[in-house]
Design a protein around this motif. Sequence first.
Motif, short mmCIF file in Angstrom:
data_model
loop_
_atom_site.label_atom_id
_atom_site.label_comp_id
_atom_site.label_asym_id
_atom_site.label_seq_id
_atom_site.Cartn_x
_atom_site.Cartn_y
_atom_site.Cartn_z
N LYS A 294 102.89 32.58 52.71
CA LYS A 294 103.20 31.97 51.41
C LYS A 294 103.55 30.49 51.57
CE LYS A 294 105.13 36.31 49.68
NZ LYS A 294 106.33 36.96 49.11
N SER A 297 103.17 28.22 48.32
CA SER A 297 103.87 28.54 47.07
C SER A 297 105.11 27.66 46.94
CB SER A 297 104.27 30.01 47.05
OG SER A 297 105.06 30.33 48.17
N ASP A 301 105.69 27.54 41.23
CA ASP A 301 104.50 28.37 41.38
C ASP A 301 104.80 29.45 42.42
OD1 ASP A 301 101.97 29.38 41.30
OD2 ASP A 301 101.10 27.86 42.60
N THR A 303 103.22 32.28 43.03
CA THR A 303 102.11 33.10 43.53
C THR A 303 102.02 32.99 45.04
OG1 THR A 303 100.64 31.22 43.10
CG2 THR A 303 100.69 32.95 41.44
N ALA A 304 101.87 34.14 45.68
CA ALA A 304 101.80 34.18 47.15
C ALA A 304 100.43 33.69 47.60
CB ALA A 304 102.04 35.60 47.65
N LYS A 305 100.37 32.48 48.16
CA LYS A 305 99.10 31.91 48.62
C LYS A 305 99.36 31.01 49.82
CE LYS A 305 99.30 28.19 45.17
NZ LYS A 305 98.56 27.48 44.13
N GLN A 373 92.95 30.15 41.95
CA GLN A 373 93.83 29.74 43.04
C GLN A 373 93.81 30.75 44.19
OE1 GLN A 373 95.57 26.77 43.23
NE2 GLN A 373 94.42 26.25 41.39
N THR A 374 93.63 32.03 43.88
CA THR A 374 93.62 33.06 44.91
C THR A 374 92.44 34.00 44.68
OG1 THR A 374 95.11 34.44 43.58
CG2 THR A 374 96.12 33.02 45.24
N GLU A 376 92.68 37.26 44.56
CA GLU A 376 93.12 38.31 43.65
C GLU A 376 92.92 37.89 42.20
OE1 GLU A 376 95.00 37.14 46.14
OE2 GLU A 376 94.83 38.84 47.54
N GLU A 377 93.22 36.63 41.92
CA GLU A 377 93.03 36.11 40.56
C GLU A 377 91.55 36.14 40.16
OE1 GLU A 377 93.72 31.92 38.11
OE2 GLU A 377 94.64 32.17 40.08
#
Length: 504
Positions: A294, A297, A301, A303-305, A373-374, A376-377
Motif C-alpha cells: 500500500k 495510498s 486516498d 485505496t490499497a495500491k 487506478q487499480t 480491481e476497479e
Amino acid sequence: KMSHRKFEAPRHGSLGFLPRKRARRVQGRIKSFPKDDATRKPHLTAFMGFKAGMTHIVRDVDKPGSKLHKKESLDAVTIIETPPMVVVGLVGYTRTTQGLQTLGTVWAHHLSEQCLRKFYKNWYRSKRKAFSRYKKLWNGNHKGIDKRIKKIVKYSQVIRVIAHTQPRLIRKGQKKAHLLEIQVNGGASIIEKVKFAQKLFEREIRVDSVFKENDMIDVIGVSKGKGFEGVTTRWGTTRLPRKTHKGLRKVACIGAWHPSRVKFSVPRAGQNGFHHRTERNKKIYRIGSGKDSKNASTESDLTAKSITPLGGFPHYGNIVQDWIMIKGACVGTRKRPLTLRLPIRPETSRNALEQIKIKFIDTSSKFGHGRFQTAEEKARFFGPTKKTKALQKKKTDRATKAQIKAKQLAAKAAQAKVAKKSDKKQTTTTTKATTTETPVKKASQPAKKASEPVKKSTTPKTTPAATTTSTSTTKKANKQTNKPQTQKQTAQPLKKTAPQARSA
C-alpha cells in the motif's frame, strides 16, 4: 562594437557545458561531495538508483501569505527505484596541493559475483581469480588488513566507502554491478569514520538510511542521447530567411577572414545528448518500501495500491524494491542509473523547507489515457471477461474434484475403521470361547497317551457319496418348482461330481 549587425542578440547556447560530446560512461560521477560537519554523527552522503518513469500527484500547498496557501496543487513527479546497496570496501585520502591522493584501500572478505563481474570485460572467458590472493590477508590474525587500516587512520583526512548496486533485484537484465565511492561525513575524528565504515562491510544500505522525506538532493546522470544534430537544434540558432541559398538552418558567418580558423565559441553541428549533467536541489516527496503493498495510498486516498501503474511503467516494468519520489523531471532515460547526492549547496528557501502532504498519487495506465487506478476497479467496471470466467470455471472444477476425492478418502477411512472394529470384536469373542471351553474338555476327556498320534485337523472331509446325495435332493426340488433357471444352476455341479462317482 556591432555596427556590422542589423540586430543585437545574446549568443545562442551556453559555453559552460563545452565540449558537447558523448559521456565516457553511463553512470553519473560525483566530482565533489558536500562539506563535512564534525558536529553530526557519521553518515553516508550519496546513493544510486534506476529511473523508472513519471506520474503526477495532488498535494496541499503550505505557504502562508501565498495565493496557493491551503489549496490543491498538481505536480509532476519522477519515480526512481533504489534497491539496497552493499558496502564492499574503504578508501582513505590525504589532501595535497594537487588535490586528494589515495593512501590505501581495504576490501571486504567476501565479494559477490555481481561485484566481481565489474573487474572483468568478459566474465565468461575469464578465470575468475579476482581477489583470490587478497582473501588470504583475512585469514588468521588479519595482520595485513590491520596494518592498512592503521595507516589510513594515521594519515588520511577523508574517508570514503566503496559500495555496489544490485541490478539483479530489479530484473533489469544486467548482471554487472555499478561501483560507487560514497564519502563518510560527520564524526569528531577519523577513527569514528573508519569504525563506521568497517561496520558496514558486506551489509546492505537502504535509501531511508541516507535520505529523508522533504529533503533536497542533487541528481547526477547522463542525458538522453539524440545523435548527430544540426546547428539549429543543437544550439538554438535562428533560421535564415526563406530564400537563402543551400538551406536556412545554418550559421551564416562562422567567423572573420583573420584569424583564419573557426573559434570554439561558434555554434557547429555535432553530437547532441548523452551528456553528463548534474541537476541540483530536487525535493523528495516520498520514500516508499518495496515490501509495502500500500505504498501509494494516502490519508485522503485509502485505496490499497502500489506505486506501479496499471500495466507497469512503460519500457521499465513493475517496481519491486524501495523507491524514491522526486519533484519534476530528471536527467536520463528509463532504466538509466542515477547517482543521488546530498545537496552541495543547501537551500533555505520556502520551497525547500515546505513540508509536503500528498493527497493523491496517480497509478493509472501510462500507455494511454488511463481511467482506472487499480485492476480491481477496472474489473468492477467492465465485469468478468472470458479469460476470468474460464479461470474461475477451472478453479471451481478443481475445487469440486478435490471435494469428491476428499469425500471418497473419508468414506474409505470410515470403512477401514469399521472393518478394524469388527475384526477386534471377532478376536475378542474367539479368545473368550477358547478360555471357557478348554477346562471342560480337560475334565471330560482322559489324558492322551504318548503313543497315540496327534491329529492335524478336526474338520470333517466331504466324501463323493455325500455329494451324490446332495445332487439328488436338488433334482427333486427342481421338479417340484418347474423352474428352468434352477436346472441350469444345478446342472453345473452334476458335471463336476460325475467323475468323482466313477473314481469311487
